[in-house]
Design a protein around this motif. Structure first.
Motif, PDB file in Angstrom:
ATOM      1  N   VAL A  32      21.486 -29.835  78.118  1.00  0.00           N
ATOM      2  CA  VAL A  32      21.056 -30.782  79.159  1.00  0.00           C
ATOM      3  C   VAL A  32      19.627 -30.470  79.600  1.00  0.00           C
ATOM      4  O   VAL A  32      18.798 -31.380  79.760  1.00  0.00           O
ATOM      5  CB  VAL A  32      22.021 -30.739  80.364  1.00  0.00           C
ATOM      6  N   ILE A  87      20.390 -40.913  78.644  1.00  0.00           N
ATOM      7  CA  ILE A  87      20.807 -40.320  79.912  1.00  0.00           C
ATOM      8  C   ILE A  87      22.319 -40.419  80.071  1.00  0.00           C
ATOM      9  O   ILE A  87      22.942 -39.586  80.742  1.00  0.00           O
ATOM     10  CB  ILE A  87      20.086 -41.016  81.102  1.00  0.00           C
ATOM     11  N   THR A  88      22.925 -41.421  79.410  1.00  0.00           N
ATOM     12  CA  THR A  88      24.385 -41.559  79.437  1.00  0.00           C
ATOM     13  C   THR A  88      25.047 -40.318  78.860  1.00  0.00           C
ATOM     14  O   THR A  88      26.041 -39.816  79.404  1.00  0.00           O
ATOM     15  CB  THR A  88      24.821 -42.807  78.634  1.00  0.00           C
ATOM     16  N   TRP A 110      24.744 -37.296  81.220  1.00  0.00           N
ATOM     17  CA  TRP A 110      25.798 -37.334  82.238  1.00  0.00           C
ATOM     18  C   TRP A 110      27.150 -36.986  81.636  1.00  0.00           C
ATOM     19  O   TRP A 110      27.949 -36.252  82.227  1.00  0.00           O
ATOM     20  CB  TRP A 110      25.852 -38.723  82.881  1.00  0.00           C
ATOM     21  N   SER A 161      27.357 -33.267  80.903  1.00  0.00           N
ATOM     22  CA  SER A 161      27.378 -32.533  82.174  1.00  0.00           C
ATOM     23  C   SER A 161      28.770 -32.570  82.781  1.00  0.00           C
ATOM     24  O   SER A 161      29.294 -31.554  83.255  1.00  0.00           O
ATOM     25  CB  SER A 161      26.365 -33.141  83.146  1.00  0.00           C
ATOM     26  N   ILE A 162      29.385 -33.748  82.752  1.00  0.00           N
ATOM     27  CA  ILE A 162      30.741 -33.889  83.293  1.00  0.00           C
ATOM     28  C   ILE A 162      31.732 -33.071  82.473  1.00  0.00           C
ATOM     29  O   ILE A 162      32.616 -32.400  83.017  1.00  0.00           O
ATOM     30  CB  ILE A 162      31.145 -35.381  83.319  1.00  0.00           C
TER      31      ILE A 162
END
Length: 799
Positions: free
Chosen positions: A41, A282-283, A286, A289-290
């Motif tokens: 990330v 960016i999707t 995210w 990251s999740i």
């Protein structure tokens, strides 16, 4: 006091080695996954951080409307730059025109190489913030100058000083090396710029560019800007948005909108739908990251579950310590110290896992992530990471265990209560909800990739290679090379094209035809080909006929694809004409001689674009496309092709690509995401099963005497297994009922970004349920059957 806490914590950990191993192992896996995802990330978010002022740099984009459909891209017309400079010069500190990045042949002495690069205006080194190692910063001011990256200079010159040396560009132009710059980092939008040639040289040596100086309709260039300190991107966009529409009445019908896209958005937020910015990579930032947060949460849940499940083992300890004066705060600190010690050991193990697998992760994700040993910020975050994880994993057990009443514990009347196991059950449900959702998501991602892969491409890509022809040497030799290649026995057919088979490089409008609706705004893919193109690709002619050298009139012929037939509204297109509507410089009318099957030349997830295949009358080709002889190995054929190629082009490096490999690259991004998601899902499941294994072990240990009594009374192994397993299986059922609608909602939203997509079917969710049940049964069964097979005499002999 603190030292004492850690001594007691160490004794407890070494006393219960199995419990400690499960806890440290689960946490280490979770922390390793989170660390690797964190590094990935950080690499994504730091894209273009090479630029110190990236918050002021932008690229000029435009949106145009064709029949109600808005297309958005980076291609702009040449007159835009001088118009912006003249009318809005105060808004910009720098404007820089650039070509597209493409390979060029560079030759010095006997050494010839091919490298990607660009044609840019003289302020390019300043705009790109190049680190000049040798030569001049303003090395592009002379028309015949060239600047090289360090790796390119080393490849050409070795130990020689390159400054002042003359390089042959495209085997045609003599260019003097005026500067050498440090290679641009990989995580940078200009990383594949290995050479830079002056923009004026580009204009001076290409007639079509000269003709585009005042042409607002030729969108074939790029424009980069650096805005002034006193304005924002939004202010500039608001001012310039209609500049193209106001400059050309004919262009105005397409409602062109000019706007700036900040460098910060180039990589992560460059996807547009109907002219509106809809995100991009960016999707995935995210998403991962999740995933990282949830994987760490699963590991923490294991710790919580096992700690609270062992509460009875620690209850007397709590009772005694409270009875001799320990405050609840002291006990909380004790249990948090144990948590911190476990997490610290887990973090050290996690670092080892990260170091062990980082190279493999880089290869899979196509990154060049290095472990940040010398980055104090990383170690600060790591320390914070350990502390937060320790608090997250240890807070609930600490509060729970420290709440026991000493009188009840020491009298033996402490009862855990009817609902004491409810928090553990809820945590298990959370674990398997996440795991099942991950399974569903992974299956859907792979299904979508395979769905696009299995889509008919419209031509036979096996045994097809492409050779770039970016030099004047190739002009006028097409027929000769075709004959030579075929006579060599290595090739059965050859054609040329202005675009590679797997891409569309040119789109055109300004045509009219019989039956064209009033106000219709056409947008057609344009590819110039030699007569053997369809034959070389094994394209199926569905109507009419192919090009033929026997008919001189075919030089004004055109093939259209099936989508173009529908797009043009022609029921019987063969024999009809497509006419150039340009009044100033019209081309002769083109007669449709055939309709070819649709081929996928752009994204396999998008509809096929309406396209024209035009007879190449002026050698406007960029590639040789060769069909290798299927009767011999590809390696043998390519060796012969190379020999023939070098006989005719000794000063040009022989390069080729397999078309099927190029086509496969269209899935590379999604496949990497799918592979990474699959790996993280497997690790999440492993962590969940590890926790379930530990929990089952403890339950079996806790109920040892009960199992012994049941066996004495005649219970079978299946009866005992059923007793220990059913509660966990109920929790999995609940998890599935929660996970399925959540996963459906998220993945259905993800699929909407793909016009060509799968339909979600019940079996995908059924597979996830079966998988979850199977893993649960396997995990629980090992301990359940082991407990059931124990001799009841051993468990009851103390009674």
């Amino acid at each position: 006091m603190l030292t004492n806490y850690f001594k007691i914590a160490w004794r407890n950990l070494t006393k219960n080695k199995g419990y400690t191993t499960i806890n440290i192992g689960g946490l280490a896996l979770g922390m390793a996954v989170t660390t690797i995802i964190g590094l990935w990330v950080e690499d994504e978010l730091s894209y273009n951080d090479h630029f110190e002022q990236k918050d002021k740099v932008a690229q000029v984009w435009q949106s145009q409307t064709f029949n109600g459909n808005v297309g958005t891209g980076t291609a702009i017309p040449l007159p835009l730059a001088p118009a912006l400079k003249e009318s809005y010069g105060d808004y910009f500190e720098e404007l820089m025109m650039a070509s597209w990045t493409f390979d060029a042949y560079l030759k010095y002495g006997e050494k010839s190489i091919s490298r990607p690069g660009n044609r840019m205006q003289p302020n390019a080194p300043k705009m790109l913030e190049l680190q000049i190692l040798k030569g001049e910063k303003d090395g592009l001011r002379e028309i015949n100058s060239i600047m090289l990256s360090l790796s390119t200079a080393d490849a050409l010159f070795g130990e020689e000083d390159p400054i002042g040396k003359v390089v042959k560009l495209s085997n045609e132009y003599d260019m003097m090396v005026t500067g050498v710059y440090k290679d641009i980092p990989v995580n940078n939008s200009f990383h594949n710029t290995d050479y830079i040639v002056p923009w004026d040289h580009y204009v001076a040596n290409a007639e079509w560019i000269k003709n585009s100086l005042d042409n607002w309709g030729n969108n074939s260039f790029q424009l980069f800007v650096k805005i002034s300190d006193n304005v924002t991107f939004e202010q500039v966009t608001k001012a310039i948005i209609d500049i193209k529409k106001n400059a050309d009445e004919e262009i105005a019908q397409y409602d062109p909108k000019i706007f700036l896209l900040s460098m910060e958005d180039w990589y992560l937020r460059s996807r547009f739908e109907d002219g509106i910015q809809k995100g991009g990579r960016i999707t995935y930032v995210w998403l991962f990251s999740i995933i990282g947060i949830f994987v760490l949460l699963l590991a923490c849940i294991n710790f919580m579950n096992l700690s609270t499940a062992r509460s009875e083992k620690r209850s007397k300890e709590v009772g005694i310590r409270k009875s001799i004066g320990s405050q609840r705060g002291h006990l909380i600190n004790q249990f948090l110290s144990e948590s911190f010690l476990v997490v610290l050991f887990a973090f050290l193990v996690a670092l080892g896992i990260v170091l062990l697998f980082l190279n493999g992760f880089n290869e899979l994700s196509r990154k060049e992530i290095n472990f940040p040993w010398d980055n104090p910020l990383f170690w600060t975050f790591s320390l914070l990471f350990v502390v937060v994880t320790a608090l997250l994993a240890g807070s609930y057990p600490a509060l729970y265990l420290s709440s026991f009443r000493p009188v009840d514990v020491l009298k033996g009347t402490h009862q855990t209560g009817k609902y004491s196991g409810l928090p553990r059950k809820i945590l298990v449900v959370v674990q398997f909800t996440v795991s099942v959702a991950f399974i569903i998501g992974t299956v859907i991602v792979m299904q979508q990739i395979n769905h696009a892969k299995n889509r008919p491409v419209g031509y036979d890509k096996e045994g097809l290679i492409q050779i770039p022809t970016f030099a004047q040497d190739f002009v006028g030799k097409t027929d000769l090379m075709r004959t030579e290649f075929i006579n060599s026995g290595a090739v059965v057919e050859m054609a040329t094209s202005s675009s590679p088979t797997t891409q569309i490089w040119s789109n055109r409008s300004g045509f009219t035809w019989e039956g064209k609706p009033d106000g219709f705004q056409e947008d057609l893919a344009w590819t110039e080909v030699s007569p053997e193109y369809a034959k070389t690709l094994n394209l199926r002619i569905v109507e009419g006929r192919d090009f033929s050298r026997e008919f001189a009139s075919d030089s004004l012929g055109v093939l259209i694809n099936e989508t173009a037939k529908r797009y043009l509204g022609m029921e019987n297109p063969v024999g009809k004409f497509i006419i150039d509507d340009d009044d100033e410089d019209p081309d002769p009318p083109m007669k449709i001689i055939g309709v070819v099957q649709d081929i996928i030349a752009q994204s396999p997830y998008e509809p096929v674009k309406q396209g024209l295949y035009v007879y190449d009358r002026e050698d406007n080709f960029s590639y040789y496309t060769l069909r290798l002889n299927p009767k011999q190995s590809a390696g043998q054929s390519i060796a012969v092709v190379e020999r023939v190629f070098k006989e005719h082009f000794p000063d040009i490096p022989f390069e080729y690509d397999f078309v099927d490999e190029n086509y496969g690259e269209k899935f590379a991004s999604e496949e990497r995401i799918g592979s990474l998601t699959g790996i993280f899902t497997a690790l999440a499941i492993l962590i969940s099963c590890l926790g379930l294994f530990g929990l089952t072990s403890f339950v079996a240990e806790q109920r040892t005497k009960e199992i012994g009594v049941r066996k004495v009374l005649g219970a079978t192994v299946f009866n005992v297994w059923n007793m220990l397993s059913k509660d966990f299986l109920k929790l999995v059922v609940i998890s599935c009922f929660i996970a399925i609608p959540v996963a459906y909602y998220i993945m259905n939203g993800w699929l909407q970004a793909y016009p060509y997509r799968i339909i979600l079917k019940w079996w995908i969710f059924g597979l996830a349920i079966v998988g979850a049940f199977g893993l649960t049964v396997l995990t629980v069964s090992f301990q359940a059957i082991r407990a059931a097979r124990q001799n009841p005499v051993k468990s009851l002999r103390m009674e």
